[in-house]
Design a protein around this motif. Structure first.
Motif, PDB file in Angstrom:
ATOM      1  N   ILE A   1      -0.056  -6.117   5.810  1.00  0.00           N
ATOM      2  CA  ILE A   1       0.020  -4.857   5.058  1.00  0.00           C
ATOM      3  C   ILE A   1       1.440  -4.286   5.123  1.00  0.00           C
TER       4      ILE A   1
ATOM      5  N   ALA B   1       0.022  -1.349  10.291  1.00  0.00           N
ATOM      6  CA  ALA B   1       0.914  -1.843   9.230  1.00  0.00           C
ATOM      7  C   ALA B   1       1.882  -2.857   9.837  1.00  0.00           C
TER       8      ALA B   1
ATOM      9  N   LEU C   1       0.828  -1.217   0.000  1.00  0.00           N
ATOM     10  CA  LEU C   1       0.000   0.000   0.000  1.00  0.00           C
ATOM     11  C   LEU C   1       0.856   1.257   0.000  1.00  0.00           C
TER      12      LEU C   1
ATOM     13  N   ARG D   1      -8.213  -1.925   8.234  1.00  0.00           N
ATOM     14  CA  ARG D   1      -7.966  -2.596   9.522  1.00  0.00           C
ATOM     15  C   ARG D   1      -9.228  -2.718  10.399  1.00  0.00           C
TER      16      ARG D   1
ATOM     17  N   THR E   1      -6.561   4.738   4.062  1.00  0.00           N
ATOM     18  CA  THR E   1      -6.991   3.444   3.512  1.00  0.00           C
ATOM     19  C   THR E   1      -6.651   2.321   4.480  1.00  0.00           C
ATOM     20  N   LEU E   2      -5.435   2.390   5.045  1.00  0.00           N
ATOM     21  CA  LEU E   2      -4.982   1.400   6.034  1.00  0.00           C
ATOM     22  C   LEU E   2      -5.939   1.351   7.227  1.00  0.00           C
ATOM     23  N   GLU E   3      -6.308   2.528   7.720  1.00  0.00           N
ATOM     24  CA  GLU E   3      -7.194   2.604   8.885  1.00  0.00           C
ATOM     25  C   GLU E   3      -8.546   1.952   8.595  1.00  0.00           C
TER      26      GLU E   3
ATOM     27  N   TYR F   1       7.307  -2.143   5.964  1.00  0.00           N
ATOM     28  CA  TYR F   1       7.322  -1.110   4.917  1.00  0.00           C
ATOM     29  C   TYR F   1       8.360  -1.484   3.863  1.00  0.00           C
TER      30      TYR F   1
ATOM     31  N   MET G   1       3.717  -1.044   3.741  1.00  0.00           N
ATOM     32  CA  MET G   1       3.535   0.307   3.234  1.00  0.00           C
ATOM     33  C   MET G   1       4.663   0.667   2.259  1.00  0.00           C
TER      34      MET G   1
ATOM     35  N   SER H   1       1.634   4.856  10.309  1.00  0.00           N
ATOM     36  CA  SER H   1       1.251   3.613   9.633  1.00  0.00           C
ATOM     37  C   SER H   1       1.262   2.435  10.595  1.00  0.00           C
TER      38      SER H   1
END
Length: 423
Positions: free
Chosen positions: A77, A97, A52, A69, A64-66, A100, A79, A92
């Protein structure tokens, strides 16, 4: 393994796909050009890993992550970031997340982090599978344990009934023999009394018709004068014999019930029975027991029974239920150490015939009301009960008769047990 790549830059998506292909990572690649598209894909497809991008127009990668989840705690996920500001990465990780990947994509780092994510997902899947297997095993164990408890209750009940049955049958047969000749002798005595009365009537008639012949005979005159005593004895003889016959018939009825009680096959038959008769039979047995322990004056019984109370059931099992519930009421009335009341009521409700037994005993505490039908649960002192009585009742009513057994109580005021049998 389904991998979703989310990036608004087409070049980054192509580069990521190419690196995955070169690394020979076996997976199904799905792409999205925005956060909104990624959320839509998550709602319709099963995704294992998401790559992401943090910086995207409209809905950012962190937003979007929030959102993802909130509904999906298990997806891995990673990042995408080209930012040097650590605050975005901290944000993140704060929203869930797992790792990364720096941009621009460096193949060795990308492959290494992606493989780690794949292993993490595989471990996660294996753990979830183990959990589900354990959950299923636990459910099977609970079911087996419930069946074991039911079987245990059934075995205890059967053994108990079998022992009582054999003992009762032996007593019944022992009583039956002397009862037979006592009954026969009573009929003989009744016949003799009738004959004696006929001869006495003839004798008195003869005396009266020939009174002048015996006027000077003092003994005959005294005998004639005393005939009134004989008449009284013979007149009293008939009700005494009648009462004796009624008593013998009751004994005979009890013995027949005991012999039927000892017949195990009778516990599997469903026949039309009058509930009021089953209540009466149960009370007869209870009264004998109460009389033995001098407790027959412990409570007043009030009956409120409907006339049409025939129901298809197993006579002996339902008698046992009634007996156990009333006996329970008597026990908890006795704890209050004062005379109590037991009310038995029958009525029809929808497609059920209902029997309600209420008492004003000590009642059941709120935390125990849902436990009283559990096997071996009891609030009595050690040695005063096994905790099987109401559990057996529950098995008979709910399992064997497909009915309902309910309990209501106010602690300190009394309890009500309601048995519902399908009509």
């Amino acid at each position: 393994m389904n991998i979703l790549i989310v990036d608004d830059t087409k070049f980054n998506i192509i580069t990521a796909k190419e690196v995955i292909k070169i690394s020979e990572i076996k997976c199904n690649i799905i792409t999205a050009a925005s956060g909104e598209e990624a959320i839509e894909i998550m709602n319709t497809q099963n995704i294992d890993i998401i790559l992401l991008d943090i910086v995207m127009p409209k809905l950012s990668g962190i937003e979007t992550l929030e959102i993802i989840r909130r509904n999906n705690k298990n997806v891995i996920i990673l990042m995408f970031t080209s930012l040097t500001d650590k605050k975005y990465l901290e944000k993140s990780f704060e929203f869930g997340a797992n790792d990364y990947i720096n941009k621009p994509i460096e193949p060795i780092e990308f492959t290494s982090r992606l493989k780690s994510a794949i292993k993490m997902r595989e471990y996660q899947n294996a753990l979830m599978e183990s959990y589900n297997n354990l959950k299923n095993t636990n459910a099977q164990l609970k079911e087996s344990n419930a069946k074991l408890k039911t079987t245990q209750i059934e075995l205890v009940n059967r053994e108990k009934l079998s022992t009582i049955g054999r003992f009762s049958a032996g007593i019944a047969h022992e009583i039956n023999t002397p009862l037979g000749y006592v009954t026969s002798n009573i009929y003989t005595i009744q016949s003799y009394a009738k004959t004696l009365k006929e001869y006495l009537d003839k004798y008195l008639t003869f005396i009266k018709e020939n009174e002048e012949c015996f006027f000077d005979n003092k003994e005959l005159k005294e005998l004639a004068d005393s005939s009134s005593k004989l008449e009284f004895i013979l007149s009293d003889f008939e009700p005494v014999i009648t009462e004796t016959n009624e008593g013998l018939e009751k004994i005979s009825s009890i013995i027949k019930n005991i012999i039927r009680f000892s017949n195990e096959d009778a516990y599997d038959n469903l026949e039309m029975n009058k509930i009021s008769e089953l209540i009466e039979e149960s009370m007869k047995i209870l009264k004998m027991e109460l009389k033995e322990y001098k407790l027959d004056d412990l409570f007043d019984l009030k009956l409120d029974l409907i006339e049409d109370d025939y129901i298809k059931c197993n006579r002996f099992q339902i008698e046992q239920v009634i007996f156990n519930i009333i006996k329970n009421s008597i026990y908890y009335i006795g704890i209050k150490d004062r005379k109590g009341n037991i009310n038995i009521k029958t009525y029809k409700e929808d497609e059920y015939f209902c029997l309600e037994i209420s008492d004003n005993g000590i009642g059941i505490e709120e935390e125990n009301i849902n436990k009283i039908f559990d096997p071996f649960f009891t609030t009595r002192e050690p040695g005063e009960g096994t905790g099987l009585g109401l559990s057996i009742c529950y098995d008979i009513v709910v399992v064997k008769h497909k009915g309902h057994l309910l309990a209501k109580s106010v602690y300190g005021e009394g309890s009500t047990i309601i048995m519902k049998l399908p009509i």
